[in-house]
Scaffold this active site. Sequence first.
Site, PDB file in Angstrom:
ATOM      1  N   GLY A  41       4.974   5.676  -3.866  1.00 45.22           N
ATOM      2  CA  GLY A  41       4.845   6.190  -2.501  1.00 45.22           C
ATOM      3  C   GLY A  41       6.173   6.182  -1.759  1.00 45.22           C
ATOM      4  O   GLY A  41       6.974   5.265  -1.912  1.00 45.22           O
ATOM      5  N   ARG A  90      -1.654  -4.569   3.692  1.00 44.46           N
ATOM      6  CA  ARG A  90      -1.482  -5.617   4.716  1.00 44.46           C
ATOM      7  C   ARG A  90      -2.240  -5.298   6.004  1.00 44.46           C
ATOM      8  O   ARG A  90      -2.452  -6.196   6.817  1.00 44.46           O
ATOM      9  CB  ARG A  90      -0.003  -5.808   5.030  1.00 44.46           C
ATOM     10  CG  ARG A  90       0.750  -6.495   3.921  1.00 44.46           C
ATOM     11  CD  ARG A  90       2.085  -7.016   4.405  1.00 44.46           C
ATOM     12  NE  ARG A  90       2.659  -7.958   3.466  1.00 44.46           N
ATOM     13  CZ  ARG A  90       3.398  -7.627   2.426  1.00 44.46           C
ATOM     14  NH1 ARG A  90       3.663  -6.361   2.200  1.00 44.46           N
ATOM     15  NH2 ARG A  90       3.859  -8.540   1.609  1.00 44.46           N
ATOM     16  N   SER A  95      -1.609   0.544   4.551  1.00 47.79           N
ATOM     17  CA  SER A  95      -0.987  -0.561   3.818  1.00 47.79           C
ATOM     18  C   SER A  95      -2.060  -1.587   3.510  1.00 47.79           C
ATOM     19  O   SER A  95      -2.980  -1.786   4.311  1.00 47.79           O
ATOM     20  CB  SER A  95       0.095  -1.201   4.690  1.00 47.79           C
ATOM     21  OG  SER A  95       0.438  -2.477   4.198  1.00 47.79           O
ATOM     22  N   HIS A 106      -2.834   4.555  -1.828  1.00 49.06           N
ATOM     23  CA  HIS A 106      -2.798   4.398  -3.292  1.00 49.06           C
ATOM     24  C   HIS A 106      -3.548   5.552  -3.956  1.00 49.06           C
ATOM     25  O   HIS A 106      -3.109   6.096  -4.972  1.00 49.06           O
ATOM     26  CB  HIS A 106      -3.493   3.100  -3.711  1.00 49.06           C
ATOM     27  CG  HIS A 106      -2.849   1.841  -3.212  1.00 49.06           C
ATOM     28  ND1 HIS A 106      -3.444   1.031  -2.280  1.00 49.06           N
ATOM     29  CD2 HIS A 106      -1.675   1.253  -3.537  1.00 49.06           C
ATOM     30  CE1 HIS A 106      -2.664  -0.025  -2.050  1.00 49.06           C
ATOM     31  NE2 HIS A 106      -1.586   0.091  -2.791  1.00 49.06           N
TER      32      HIS A 106
HETATM   33  P1  AMP Z   1       1.564  -1.629  -3.378  1.00 52.40           P
HETATM   34  O1  AMP Z   1       0.181  -1.882  -3.869  1.00 52.40           O
HETATM   35  O2  AMP Z   1       1.773  -1.955  -1.936  1.00 52.40           O
HETATM   36  O3  AMP Z   1       2.617  -2.221  -4.283  1.00 52.40           O
HETATM   37  O4  AMP Z   1       1.764  -0.061  -3.472  1.00 52.40           O
HETATM   38  C1  AMP Z   1       1.605   0.631  -4.683  1.00 52.40           C
HETATM   39  C2  AMP Z   1       2.130   2.019  -4.517  1.00 52.40           C
HETATM   40  O5  AMP Z   1       1.392   2.700  -3.503  1.00 52.40           O
HETATM   41  C3  AMP Z   1       3.606   2.034  -4.084  1.00 52.40           C
HETATM   42  O6  AMP Z   1       4.280   3.067  -4.801  1.00 52.40           O
HETATM   43  C4  AMP Z   1       3.516   2.349  -2.617  1.00 52.40           C
HETATM   44  O7  AMP Z   1       4.658   3.000  -2.100  1.00 52.40           O
HETATM   45  C5  AMP Z   1       2.299   3.259  -2.571  1.00 52.40           C
HETATM   46  N1  AMP Z   1       1.731   3.276  -1.219  1.00 52.40           N
HETATM   47  C6  AMP Z   1       1.316   2.215  -0.490  1.00 52.40           C
HETATM   48  N2  AMP Z   1       0.898   2.608   0.728  1.00 52.40           N
HETATM   49  C7  AMP Z   1       1.049   3.953   0.780  1.00 52.40           C
HETATM   50  C8  AMP Z   1       0.818   4.956   1.770  1.00 52.40           C
HETATM   51  N3  AMP Z   1       0.328   4.662   2.979  1.00 52.40           N
HETATM   52  N4  AMP Z   1       1.094   6.236   1.460  1.00 52.40           N
HETATM   53  C9  AMP Z   1       1.592   6.571   0.237  1.00 52.40           C
HETATM   54  N5  AMP Z   1       1.838   5.673  -0.742  1.00 52.40           N
HETATM   55  C10 AMP Z   1       1.580   4.390  -0.478  1.00 52.40           C
END
Ligand code: AMP
Length: 296
Positions: free
Chosen positions: A163, A203, A201, A50
């Site tokens: 991402g 997760r 992640s 993030h």
């Molecule tokens: P999320 O909180 O999982 O909804 O992710 C928010 C944003 O962060 C999304 O655009 C994801 O694709 C990006 N993102 C999450 N993990 C990664 C990562 N390891 N590398 C790059 N971007 C990421």
Amino acid sequence: MYLCSRFLQLDFNMKIFSTIEDVKSFVQQQKLNNQKVGFVPTMGALHKGHLSLVKTAVAENDVVVVSVFVNPTQFNDKKDLEVYPRNLKADSELLESAGVTALFAPTPDTFYSPEEMNNTFQFDFNGLDAVMEGKFRPGHFNGVVQVVSKLFTIINPDNAYFGEKDFQQLAIIRYMVKKMGFNINIVGCPIVREESGLALSSRNALLSEDQKKLASNIYAVLKESTTFFHMTTVAELKEAAIKAIERHDGLKVEYFEIVDANTLLPVTKWEDSDYIVGCITVFCGKVRLIDNIRYK
Ligand code: AMP
């Protein structure tokens, strides 16, 4: 549990908003002052993946707004929504030190009307949601488009950052922007990984240390497959990669699709497209992990 943003605000220079009206009028004021606005939507439990989006946004804009909102309408599995990690205080600290101007952290009740919560929203994906994540998580992308389009309408940024880890999501957001006529530049950012290769992640916080080691085999196998892909057929490569991952007890592949990166349609031959990625979802125990790799 959500912490009250008014309470949080006491500890931070960064603005913290919990209502649509407050964040909207703040951003409108910035735009009146000719400030270029960057926006990074997230579900919190922030990590370096993030933060790479946030850092790019801070470098490319005058004002950066980050949303932290665990969007209930994109979870097809209610248990997954329940256990999804949340830590608004730690997220706020990370965002402030990254130079973010404003954090928008609403609760589901303040963000959605009761009708919206029942997910009456419907979007025509022109088939983009029929494969991979869309196929295995029915309704997921409908919820994603619902939340992102609503956030875009509220914030109306110049640039928005996503991402490449969520490869299908990025393709769908680009399509949504065109279809709905948003005047917003979508910036795709590369996947950030642990040293072991495991894609970062939120997760991953649900994995034990042993499971993290185990899960690093996902990227190891994907990376290895890029070295010999041109010597096999697409079908052979898929089969070999799935076998190599599932050889590790505790890893179970849900799908591995090799697709044209623009249409997301599966390719059968390497000559079918100039831009081909492999998208994978693997269960490590009960934790669902996604990753992808570019072949050409
Ligand atoms: P999320 O909180 O999982 O909804 O992710 C928010 C944003 O962060 C999304 O655009 C994801 O694709 C990006 N993102 C999450 N993990 C990664 C990562 N390891 N590398 C790059 N971007 C990421």
